[in-house]
Design an enzyme around this catalytic site. Structure first.
Site, PDB file in Angstrom:
ATOM      1  N   LYS A 114      16.407  -7.070  40.329  1.00 31.62           N
ATOM      2  CA  LYS A 114      17.061  -5.992  39.588  1.00 31.62           C
ATOM      3  C   LYS A 114      16.332  -4.668  39.830  1.00 31.62           C
ATOM      4  CE  LYS A 114      18.731  -8.619  35.578  1.00 31.62           C
ATOM      5  NZ  LYS A 114      20.170  -8.335  35.751  1.00 31.62           N
TER       6      LYS A 114
ATOM      7  N   ARG B  24      24.666 -18.593  34.495  1.00 31.46           N
ATOM      8  CA  ARG B  24      25.699 -19.612  34.684  1.00 31.46           C
ATOM      9  C   ARG B  24      25.118 -20.868  35.357  1.00 31.46           C
ATOM     10  NH1 ARG B  24      29.225 -15.391  38.096  1.00 31.46           N
ATOM     11  NH2 ARG B  24      28.035 -13.999  36.735  1.00 31.46           N
TER      12      ARG B  24
HETATM   13  N1  BES Z   1      21.166 -11.270  32.135  1.00 29.74           N
HETATM   14  C1  BES Z   1      22.068 -10.659  33.031  1.00 29.74           C
HETATM   15  C2  BES Z   1      23.254 -10.018  32.336  1.00 29.74           C
HETATM   16  C3  BES Z   1      22.975  -8.729  31.621  1.00 29.74           C
HETATM   17  C4  BES Z   1      22.970  -7.546  32.305  1.00 29.74           C
HETATM   18  C5  BES Z   1      22.810  -8.733  30.268  1.00 29.74           C
HETATM   19  C6  BES Z   1      22.759  -6.367  31.633  1.00 29.74           C
HETATM   20  C7  BES Z   1      22.597  -7.554  29.601  1.00 29.74           C
HETATM   21  C8  BES Z   1      22.579  -6.367  30.289  1.00 29.74           C
HETATM   22  C9  BES Z   1      22.622 -11.675  34.006  1.00 29.74           C
HETATM   23  O1  BES Z   1      21.772 -12.696  34.345  1.00 29.74           O
HETATM   24  C10 BES Z   1      22.951 -10.935  35.253  1.00 29.74           C
HETATM   25  O2  BES Z   1      22.061 -10.450  35.868  1.00 29.74           O
HETATM   26  N2  BES Z   1      24.235 -10.862  35.588  1.00 29.74           N
HETATM   27  C11 BES Z   1      24.668 -10.160  36.722  1.00 29.74           C
HETATM   28  C12 BES Z   1      25.718 -10.992  37.396  1.00 29.74           C
HETATM   29  C13 BES Z   1      26.120 -10.491  38.742  1.00 29.74           C
HETATM   30  C14 BES Z   1      24.984 -10.651  39.717  1.00 29.74           C
HETATM   31  C15 BES Z   1      27.326 -11.247  39.206  1.00 29.74           C
HETATM   32  C16 BES Z   1      25.238  -8.823  36.288  1.00 29.74           C
HETATM   33  O3  BES Z   1      25.872  -8.766  35.224  1.00 29.74           O
HETATM   34  O4  BES Z   1      25.011  -7.842  36.960  1.00 29.74           O
HETATM   35 MN    MN Z   2      20.524 -12.170  35.968  1.00 28.81          MN
END
Ligand code: BES
Ligand code: MN
Ligand code: ZN
Length: 496
Positions: free
Chosen positions: A279, A353
């Site tokens: 990230k 997931r």
């Molecule tokens: N934990 C995150 C989701 C999230 C993002 C929660 C921002 C709260 C604030 C999750 O694991 C994630 O990173 N999801 C990705 C999925 C994507 C790679 C398909 C996302 O939402 O960007």
């Molecule tokens: Mn994630």
């Protein structure tokens, strides 16, 4: 904090602060009128000389009022005539609680029976007041040094004053509200703890401790156990971390032995860096909240055990970090889930997931009446619904309705989104049964559709709490949502 009901009059009640409503245009409630009479019009005069206008959320504190027994009077805004909608009622009560907490007042007696909320009974009001009270008194200070701790006296006691003998049901309603509030605060504590403290092992220890204190059966599977169960998806996420993953189960057997349990599955990613699909660094600290689904399962298990809910409920928490490392899973890796479906991991940041799908398969062994998973699953859900509504995904109309109702009741609301098969297209992989990402369009829906593939053997719903589980900005912190929704859902199921 404790809550009680008491037959008393505002002018003679022995309390550090007596709370009475006033309406718009300076109109006094009956309780306020009594105080005004006994103080020779001090309330009327004070209201006239203040900017208090009766709007819900506004308050006016009077000190040193003579002629009555309480040393302080807190006037609370109750709108035009005391008939409020849920949002305004909560605003009004929160206004009072904030004032009491900030002033360091130890106990207060509320004469608020003239406040009505349409379609809600007195018990509902009592439950809300208790939950809001516990919520307002919350401080997260375990990580602060002594010098930095807020030393103001905590609010210890809230009393609902009534002119006639209070009904026993009121006391029970307060106790339920208190249990929900404590569950909520437990979830907040776990969410707020830093990721170097709140690790998968820490969660396992907290679960065991809660099990001891609340007579819950707790079991913790470690990595070797999960290997035996062939949880290839969950373990793929755990690979990059030095912190060993855990699969925690917490059982509340409050119902008949033969009753099928409701299973709550909470995403417990104690820190989400994204893994190799790292990230961006801005606000990455917030990814400590990525175990909020797990936190809400802890909180709800606490609440149902505290209120001795006659229902079988099982909490299931897959807990791991998502870290980049030489051993970490790569984008392009294909893993085999416990369900035997193969998954092409195209983005290691779509890890929630992956841990949930194996936990869902594991849930089959409980022969569940229903399974609800709770997860900070997608940023896309925050874009769709913001910080107001939790995303609800379920192919089961009846179950979805029950969940929406529980959210509406507790004002911990959810909004339904589709999980139509049409979206499965986006999850097609050239190399495996399914891909773990579905592209940018409808990101929270494709995440739910991924999970749906592992939830075919039971009634199932998914709650995406990425927006609702915490607040950013200056009031940064965990909200404890959706503990009220989940607990109410279970209470309704138990016929309460
Ligand atoms: N934990 C995150 C989701 C999230 C993002 C929660 C921002 C709260 C604030 C999750 O694991 C994630 O990173 N999801 C990705 C999925 C994507 C790679 C398909 C996302 O939402 O960007
Ligand atoms: Mn994630
Ligand atoms: Zn995550």
């Amino acid at each position: 904090m404790d809550f009680s009901t008491k037959k008393a009059q505002p002018e003679t009640v022995k309390t550090a602060c007596v709370v009475v409503p006033a309406f718009r245009n300076g109109k006094l409630s009956e309780a306020a009128k009594r105080l005004d009479r006994h103080t020779r019009g001090q309330l009327t005069r004070a209201l006239k000389n203040s900017e208090f206008n009766g709007a819900p959320g506004t308050t006016l504190m009077l000190f040193d009022v003579t002629g009555i027994d309480a040393p302080r009077v807190l006037v609370i805004g109750a709108g035009k005539n005391g008939e409020l909608d849920v949002a305004d009622f909560r605003k009004a009560i929160q206004g009072v609680l904030r004032r009491l907490c900030n002033a360091g007042i130890g106990d207060a007696t509320l004469f608020v029976s003239e406040i009505k909320v349409s379609d809600r009974d007195e018990q509902w009001l009592a439950t809300q007041i208790a939950t809001l009270g516990i919520e307002a008194a919350y401080r997260f200070e375990v990580m602060k040094s002594e010098a930095d701790k807020n030393k103001s006296k905590p609010l210890r006691r809230l009393i609902l004053g009534t002119g006639s003998t209070p009904h026993r049901r009121q006391q029970a309603a307060l106790a339920r509200g208190r249990a929900i509030g404590q569950g909520l605060n437990l979830a907040r504590d776990l969410g707020n703890l830093p990721p170097n403290v709140c690790t998968p092992d820490y969660l396992a220890r907290r679960a065991r401790e809660m099990g001891r204190l609340n007579r819950l059966r707790v079991n913790v599977l470690d990595v070797a156990d999960m290997e035996k169960l062939k949880m290839g998806a969950l373990l793929a996420v755990a690979r990059g971390s030095r912190q060993p993953a855990k699969l925690i189960s917490i059982e509340h057997r409050g119902g008949p032995a033969k009753q099928k349990p409701v299973v709550l599955v909470g995403k417990g990613v104690t820190f989400d860096t994204g893994g190799i699909s790292l990230k961006p660094s801005g606000e990455m600290d917030e990814m400590k909240y990525d175990m909020s689904g797990a936190g809400s399962v802890f909180g709800t298990m606490y609440a149902v055990s505290a209120m001795k809910l006659p229902l079988n409920v099982i909490g299931l928490i897959p807990a791991t970090e998502n870290m980049p490392d030489g051993q970490a899973t790569r984008p392009g890796d294909i893993v085999t889930s416990m369900s035997r479906q193969t998954i092409e991991i195209l983005n290691t940041d779509a890890e929630g997931r992956l841990i949930l799908c194996d936990a869902l398969t594991y849930a089959e062994r409980y022969d569940p009446a229903a399974v609800i998973d709770i997860a900070t699953l997608t940023g896309a859900c925050v874009i769709a619904l913001g910080k107001v509504a939790t995303g609800l995904f379920s192919p089961d109309d009846k179950l979805a309705e029950e969940i929406l109702d529980a959210g509406e009741n507790t004002w911990d609301r959810a909004w339904r989104m589709p999980v139509w098969d049409d979206y499965q297209e986006q999850l097609k992989s050239n190399f495996a049964d399914v891909a773990n990402i579905g592209g940018r369009p409808a990101g929270s829906v494709t995440a739910a559709c991924f999970l749906a593939r592992f939830a075919k053997k039971f009634r199932w719903a998914h709650l995406d709490i990425a927006g609702t589980a915490w607040k950013s900005g200056k009031d940064k912190g965990s909200t404890g949502r959706p503990v009220p929704l989940l607990t109410q859902f279970l209470m309704n199921r138990a016929g309460w």
